[in-house]
Design a protein around this motif. Structure first.
Motif, PDB file in Angstrom:
ATOM      1  N   THR A  87       1.174   8.509   1.636  1.00 55.81           N
ATOM      2  CA  THR A  87       2.411   7.368   1.868  1.00 55.81           C
ATOM      3  C   THR A  87       2.022   6.236   3.291  1.00 55.81           C
ATOM      4  O   THR A  87       1.860   7.764   3.621  1.00 55.81           O
ATOM      5  CB  THR A  87       3.633   7.827   1.715  1.00 55.81           C
ATOM      6  OG1 THR A  87       3.426   8.205  -0.285  1.00 55.81           O
ATOM      7  CG2 THR A  87       4.643   6.555   1.341  1.00 55.81           C
ATOM      8  N   LEU A  88       1.792   5.448   3.664  1.00 50.86           N
ATOM      9  CA  LEU A  88       2.290   5.258   4.926  1.00 50.86           C
ATOM     10  C   LEU A  88       3.416   4.750   4.905  1.00 50.86           C
ATOM     11  O   LEU A  88       3.768   3.682   4.419  1.00 50.86           O
ATOM     12  CB  LEU A  88       1.126   3.896   4.929  1.00 50.86           C
ATOM     13  CG  LEU A  88       0.789   3.194   6.469  1.00 50.86           C
ATOM     14  CD1 LEU A  88       0.419   4.178   7.517  1.00 50.86           C
ATOM     15  CD2 LEU A  88       0.449   2.240   6.123  1.00 50.86           C
ATOM     16  N   ALA A  89       3.888   5.650   5.769  1.00 53.82           N
ATOM     17  CA  ALA A  89       5.598   5.029   5.830  1.00 53.82           C
ATOM     18  C   ALA A  89       5.352   3.967   6.871  1.00 53.82           C
ATOM     19  O   ALA A  89       4.756   3.643   8.220  1.00 53.82           O
ATOM     20  CB  ALA A  89       6.606   5.789   6.737  1.00 53.82           C
ATOM     21  N   ARG A  90       6.730   2.970   6.482  1.00 55.58           N
ATOM     22  CA  ARG A  90       6.853   1.397   8.082  1.00 55.58           C
ATOM     23  C   ARG A  90       8.590   1.679   8.153  1.00 55.58           C
ATOM     24  O   ARG A  90       9.498   1.562   7.785  1.00 55.58           O
ATOM     25  CB  ARG A  90       6.792   0.431   6.327  1.00 55.58           C
ATOM     26  CG  ARG A  90       5.063   0.304   6.301  1.00 55.58           C
ATOM     27  CD  ARG A  90       5.543  -0.346   4.641  1.00 55.58           C
ATOM     28  NE  ARG A  90       5.363  -1.475   5.603  1.00 55.58           N
ATOM     29  CZ  ARG A  90       4.814  -3.238   5.485  1.00 55.58           C
ATOM     30  NH1 ARG A  90       5.644  -3.613   4.122  1.00 55.58           N
ATOM     31  NH2 ARG A  90       5.274  -4.219   6.008  1.00 55.58           N
ATOM     32  N   ASP A 127       6.148  -1.665  -0.911  1.00 57.11           N
ATOM     33  CA  ASP A 127       7.410  -2.026   0.001  1.00 57.11           C
ATOM     34  C   ASP A 127       7.852  -2.370   0.988  1.00 57.11           C
ATOM     35  O   ASP A 127       7.484  -1.264   1.689  1.00 57.11           O
ATOM     36  CB  ASP A 127       8.571  -1.519  -1.089  1.00 57.11           C
ATOM     37  CG  ASP A 127       8.693  -0.196  -0.714  1.00 57.11           C
ATOM     38  OD1 ASP A 127       8.497   0.652   0.439  1.00 57.11           O
ATOM     39  OD2 ASP A 127       8.522   0.773  -1.641  1.00 57.11           O
ATOM     40  N   ARG A 128       9.162  -2.605   1.159  1.00 59.85           N
ATOM     41  CA  ARG A 128       9.468  -2.597   2.412  1.00 59.85           C
ATOM     42  C   ARG A 128       9.608  -1.684   3.406  1.00 59.85           C
ATOM     43  O   ARG A 128       8.600  -1.196   5.255  1.00 59.85           O
ATOM     44  CB  ARG A 128      11.235  -3.330   2.822  1.00 59.85           C
ATOM     45  CG  ARG A 128      11.200  -4.550   2.376  1.00 59.85           C
ATOM     46  CD  ARG A 128      12.566  -5.483   2.506  1.00 59.85           C
ATOM     47  NE  ARG A 128      12.304  -6.939   2.724  1.00 59.85           N
ATOM     48  CZ  ARG A 128      13.920  -7.152   1.938  1.00 59.85           C
ATOM     49  NH1 ARG A 128      14.532  -6.853   2.884  1.00 59.85           N
ATOM     50  NH2 ARG A 128      13.091  -8.413   2.378  1.00 59.85           N
ATOM     51  N   ARG A 129       9.337  -0.332   2.774  1.00 58.73           N
ATOM     52  CA  ARG A 129       9.692   0.586   3.561  1.00 58.73           C
ATOM     53  C   ARG A 129       8.322   1.892   3.780  1.00 58.73           C
ATOM     54  O   ARG A 129       7.909   2.927   4.810  1.00 58.73           O
ATOM     55  CB  ARG A 129      10.614   2.190   3.330  1.00 58.73           C
ATOM     56  CG  ARG A 129      12.149   0.963   3.255  1.00 58.73           C
ATOM     57  CD  ARG A 129      13.297   2.169   3.169  1.00 58.73           C
ATOM     58  NE  ARG A 129      14.571   2.141   3.373  1.00 58.73           N
ATOM     59  CZ  ARG A 129      15.187   2.481   2.833  1.00 58.73           C
ATOM     60  NH1 ARG A 129      15.266   3.829   2.336  1.00 58.73           N
ATOM     61  NH2 ARG A 129      16.681   1.733   3.033  1.00 58.73           N
ATOM     62  N   GLN A 130       7.744   1.349   2.508  1.00 58.28           N
ATOM     63  CA  GLN A 130       6.048   2.135   2.897  1.00 58.28           C
ATOM     64  C   GLN A 130       5.296   1.093   1.715  1.00 58.28           C
ATOM     65  O   GLN A 130       5.925   0.504   1.198  1.00 58.28           O
ATOM     66  CB  GLN A 130       6.427   3.540   1.875  1.00 58.28           C
ATOM     67  CG  GLN A 130       7.078   3.491   0.417  1.00 58.28           C
ATOM     68  CD  GLN A 130       7.239   4.440  -0.189  1.00 58.28           C
ATOM     69  OE1 GLN A 130       7.767   5.572   0.645  1.00 58.28           O
ATOM     70  NE2 GLN A 130       7.253   4.837  -1.290  1.00 58.28           N
ATOM     71  N   ILE A 131       4.253   2.111   2.392  1.00 56.12           N
ATOM     72  CA  ILE A 131       2.553   1.453   1.149  1.00 56.12           C
ATOM     73  C   ILE A 131       2.179   2.876   0.538  1.00 56.12           C
ATOM     74  O   ILE A 131       2.045   4.034   1.559  1.00 56.12           O
ATOM     75  CB  ILE A 131       1.810   0.727   1.839  1.00 56.12           C
ATOM     76  CG1 ILE A 131       2.146  -0.817   2.310  1.00 56.12           C
ATOM     77  CG2 ILE A 131       0.329   0.163   1.090  1.00 56.12           C
ATOM     78  CD1 ILE A 131       1.305  -1.069   3.579  1.00 56.12           C
ATOM     79  N   ALA A 132       2.433   2.655  -0.113  1.00 53.24           N
ATOM     80  CA  ALA A 132       1.775   4.769  -1.019  1.00 53.24           C
ATOM     81  C   ALA A 132       0.726   4.450  -1.715  1.00 53.24           C
ATOM     82  O   ALA A 132       0.251   2.747  -2.771  1.00 53.24           O
ATOM     83  CB  ALA A 132       3.210   4.694  -2.479  1.00 53.24           C
ATOM     84  N   VAL A 133      -0.494   4.703  -1.969  1.00 53.48           N
ATOM     85  CA  VAL A 133      -1.807   5.185  -2.173  1.00 53.48           C
ATOM     86  C   VAL A 133      -1.572   5.619  -3.559  1.00 53.48           C
ATOM     87  O   VAL A 133      -1.251   6.662  -4.291  1.00 53.48           O
ATOM     88  CB  VAL A 133      -2.489   6.105  -1.314  1.00 53.48           C
ATOM     89  CG1 VAL A 133      -4.125   5.339  -2.234  1.00 53.48           C
ATOM     90  CG2 VAL A 133      -2.794   4.709   0.176  1.00 53.48           C
ATOM     91  N   LEU A 134      -1.951   4.575  -4.994  1.00 50.37           N
ATOM     92  CA  LEU A 134      -1.666   5.224  -6.775  1.00 50.37           C
ATOM     93  C   LEU A 134      -3.289   5.597  -6.496  1.00 50.37           C
ATOM     94  O   LEU A 134      -2.992   6.493  -7.384  1.00 50.37           O
ATOM     95  CB  LEU A 134      -1.134   4.264  -6.899  1.00 50.37           C
ATOM     96  CG  LEU A 134       0.128   3.308  -7.146  1.00 50.37           C
ATOM     97  CD1 LEU A 134       0.536   2.370  -7.644  1.00 50.37           C
ATOM     98  CD2 LEU A 134       1.426   4.492  -6.529  1.00 50.37           C
ATOM     99  N   ASP A 135      -4.130   5.348  -6.256  1.00 50.19           N
ATOM    100  CA  ASP A 135      -5.221   5.670  -6.939  1.00 50.19           C
ATOM    101  C   ASP A 135      -6.808   5.593  -5.584  1.00 50.19           C
ATOM    102  O   ASP A 135      -7.770   4.479  -4.798  1.00 50.19           O
ATOM    103  CB  ASP A 135      -6.161   4.594  -7.748  1.00 50.19           C
ATOM    104  CG  ASP A 135      -7.524   5.009  -8.714  1.00 50.19           C
ATOM    105  OD1 ASP A 135      -7.861   6.289  -7.820  1.00 50.19           O
ATOM    106  OD2 ASP A 135      -7.879   4.120  -9.113  1.00 50.19           O
TER     107      ASP A 135
END
Length: 229
Positions: free
Chosen positions: A170-173, A209-217
């Motif tokens: 996860t990249l926190a924002r 989303d506004r708070r993070q970008i989650a890596v799913l694959d």
């Protein structure tokens, strides 16, 4: 927030590679040279073209170093967070700053002025060599950034950023990492970045989303990043 005591600064300095190993009296002398500053969010720490002042040690908050075009567009060169130092070039050269540093949120930092720090470095050449090695690392990073901006698409640059910096997937924002801020880091504009993020999201590779970008694959994202090049 209260001014941190100089013992806190001493501890921070002792963790930096180029100050580690200094004799306690010498380290104490460096601590005594430091000047405390508290830039507010959005304020300029130093401006491109102004005469540089010295080395900065960030105690709290986040700083970005940018190049600005005449029309106001910016390219982020680097972000710095708590515990990091920046602007080593300010130790050696009495010349204009090559870039601008801006506070992304309320910050607290120490400035080690060049004219006061140089005598310490001259007396301790091992410290000077460590500072120069750190500068070489920063130059290698900037060379890689230039190559990335010149040779790769926004999608490739974004995929590589997420693979490198998404901790635990996860990249926190933080509040300052807006779409415009992320676009400036990737050398593009918000509209282009939005389309790329939407494409990766639609492909099931990330969730945004506004708070993070989650890596799913991760493996699929690695393909988009062209890591085999």
């Amino acid at each position: 927030m209260p001014l941190p005591d100089r013992e806190t600064l001493r501890q921070q300095l002792s963790t930096l590679p180029y100050f580690a190993g200094l004799a306690p009296p010498v380290l104490a002398a460096v601590v005594d040279l430091a000047v405390w500053q508290e830039p507010v969010a959005g304020s300029v720490v130093f401006l491109e073209g102004d005469l540089n002042a010295g080395l900065y040690l960030l105690h709290r908050g986040w700083i970005k170093v940018v190049k600005l075009s005449v029309d106001g567009r910016e390219q982020v060169l680097r972000y710095f967070g708590p515990g990091e130092s920046f602007h080593e070039i300010g130790i050696f050269l009495a010349r204009p700053n090559p870039a601008t540093a801006i506070a992304l949120e309320p910050c607290g930092l120490w400035l080690l002025r060049r004219d006061l720090l140089q005598p310490v470095l001259v007396s301790h050449p091992n410290v000077m060599l460590r500072v120069m090695a750190n500068m070489a690392d920063r130059m290698a990073y900037l060379a890689g950034l230039v190559a990335d901006l010149s040779l790769h698409t926004v999608e490739v640059r974004l995929a590589r950023l997420l693979l490198d910096e998404a901790e635990a997937g996860t990249l926190a924002r933080p509040p300052w990492l807006t779409q415009a801020e992320l676009a400036a880091r990737l050398g593009t504009v918000p509209d282009v970045l939005s389309r790329v993020l939407r494409s990766l999201d639609d492909a099931g590779l990330v969730r945004v989303d506004r708070r993070q970008i989650a890596v799913l694959d991760r493996s699929g994202l690695a393909e988009r990043a062209r890591l085999d090049e």
